[in-house]
Every structure is written in C-alpha cells, then in structure tokens.
Design an enzyme around this catalytic site. Structure first.
Site, PDB file in Angstrom:
ATOM      1  N   ASP A  28       0.848  -1.188   0.000  1.00 43.68           N
ATOM      2  CA  ASP A  28       0.000   0.000   0.000  1.00 43.68           C
ATOM      3  C   ASP A  28       0.884   1.238   0.000  1.00 43.68           C
ATOM      4  OD1 ASP A  28      -2.315  -1.531   0.098  1.00 43.68           O
ATOM      5  OD2 ASP A  28      -2.366  -1.556   2.291  1.00 43.68           O
ATOM      6  N   ASP A  57      -7.309  -1.556  -4.083  1.00 42.34           N
ATOM      7  CA  ASP A  57      -8.352  -1.257  -3.091  1.00 42.34           C
ATOM      8  C   ASP A  57      -9.382  -0.278  -3.644  1.00 42.34           C
ATOM      9  OD1 ASP A  57      -6.963  -2.887  -1.372  1.00 42.34           O
ATOM     10  OD2 ASP A  57      -5.878  -1.238  -0.418  1.00 42.34           O
TER      11      ASP A  57
END
Length: 263
Positions: free
Chosen positions: A203, A222
């Site tokens: 991330d 995401d």
C-alpha cells in the site's frame, strides 16, 4: 269450283313470319341471344373424394373466435428480438487495465518509496508512503492473509462463472473493477514475502496524514474493489440484473365492467 286454287299472290317467305305490320317485308329479325347461365360447379366434398383437409395453422392467441388465455399470458413475458452480446470483452479489458496499473504502481512504490520519507501532494490532501499490509483492503483483517487469499480466489472464480451471461454494461464495469482489484491483491499474497498465501500487500496512498492515522493506507486495487462494489450495489438497488434484465413492478390489474377482480 275446286277449293285448292292457286292464288296469284306470292307467299311471304317463312323467315318473314312473325313480323309486325310496321316492319318492312323481307327484313330478318334477329332475336337477342339468351344469356347462358352456367350452373355453379359444386366443389367436390373432401369426404366423398377421399381427401382429408389439412388442419389450418392458427397462431396462439390470434384466433378469430376468442383469444387464448395461455397465449395472452405468454405474450406478457415474451422476449422479442435477439439478446445482446455478452459483455465479457468490457469485463476483461477493464480488469486487465486495473491489474496492470496496480502492478505498475506497486513496482514503482517499492523502488522509490520503501525506506524513504512520505511525499506530500496537493497541499497535504494525499501522501505517498510505503506500507506492507498483511490484512485486507484499507488495513482490515490483519493476520488472516491466507483466508483473504481464498476469498479473492472465490470472487475471481464467481465472476468468471457469471461472465457467460453478463449482458449489462454497468455490471461489466463493476465486476471488471472488482476482478482487477481482487487479482492485483491476490498476486501480492501469492508472490510476495513472507511466502505464498501469506504475502503482504503493498500500500502506498494515504489521505490527510502521511502515516494513515486519518484514513488507512491503500492502493489502486483497493480503490477498484470499492468502486466496483459501489457500482454493483447501485445497480442492484435499481433492480438491474447482470444478465441485462430490468425488474419493474407490475401495474394493478384493470377493473372489468366496473367491478374489481376477486382476490
């Protein structure tokens, strides 16, 4: 004196017989031709001739005597025209695009962000930072990496299974986003450290804070999963199915002769 005396006057020809006194002598009168009336030909009876008439094909519900009840019911639910082509191409192109973008951004973040300071963008609205996440999207479900990997496999398999009947453009967009994001994070769990089915997801995006204290750190996959999920929920609320059908509430039955139908 003999009665059979020969008269001196010439006899009128027989063809002048029947003439009126006004007509000149010797003129032939042509009688009008009588119209010939032909008797109508009687059609041979199929029973007498031995021929059995073939039954006449009458479409259901279109008989001149009375409309068929079953035919009327079938017309209400009949589908005219051909079905649209499946939207598998839209699904595949969108999923491949999301997957390619997710993999590219993760490779770049590993190369330039790992071990460095967060990068501030848009006056602090967005930060580029680096986090290895063992959980689900937005940092949820830490310690359940292998379960999340199985869920991602199940989601991808389900989307591939229903894609053969996918005829809604909106559903193709939503499912394409979900599929691309699920496969992108699944690739991290399969091929990144610490090992297969236990790999940590990369991330690198954070809102309003460089360390994810306002909003959890996330990635392109995401965003695609959340965007596709919202699209599918909206289509479901609008009663749009993935096969292209739209459900409408049937109108109340019309009253016949001023009296409502018995319930």
């Amino acid at each position: 004196m003999d009665t059979d005396l020969v008269s001196d006057e010439p006899k009128a020809p027989e063809k002048d017989a029947g003439k009126t006194s006004d007509e000149p002598a010797g003129k032939v009168v042509e009688k009008p031709a009588e119209p010939q009336v032909s008797e109508p030909e009687t059609a041979a009876s199929p029973v007498l001739s031995g021929e059995v008439p073939e039954p006449e094909m009458v479409p259901a519900g279109k008989s001149g005597d009375a409309p068929a009840e079953t035919g009327q019911a079938e017309e209400e639910f009949s589908i005219t025209g051909s079905l649209p082509e499946p939207r598998t191409r839209t699904l595949g192109i969108l999923a491949a695009g999301v997957l390619a973008l997710d993999v590219l951004t993760k490779v770049v973040s590993v190369a330039f962000l790992e071990g460095g300071d967060p990068i501030k963008l848009f006056g602090g609205v967005l930060y580029l930072t680096f986090v290895r996440n063992p959980g689900a999207a937005f940092g949820l479900g830490e310690g359940m990496t292998w379960i999340l990997a199985l869920i991602a496999l199940g989601v991808a398999g389900f989307i591939f299974w229903i894609s053969r009947n996918l005829r809604s453009q909106g559903w193709a967009v939503g499912l394409g986003l979900v599929l691309g994001g699920a496969v992108g994070n699944l690739a991290d769990r399969l091929f990144r450290e610490p090992g297969p089915m236990r790999g940590h997801v990369v991330d690198f995006l954070s809102l309003f804070d460089p360390y994810g204290r306002v909003w959890p750190v996330f990635n392109v996959a995401d965003m695609a999963i959340i965007g596709g999920g919202v699209t599918i929920i909206v289509l479901a609320l609008m009663q749009h199915d993935y096969d292209g059908t739209v459900h409408r509430e049937s109108a109340a039955p019309a009253e016949a002769d001023g009296q409502p139908e018995p319930k």
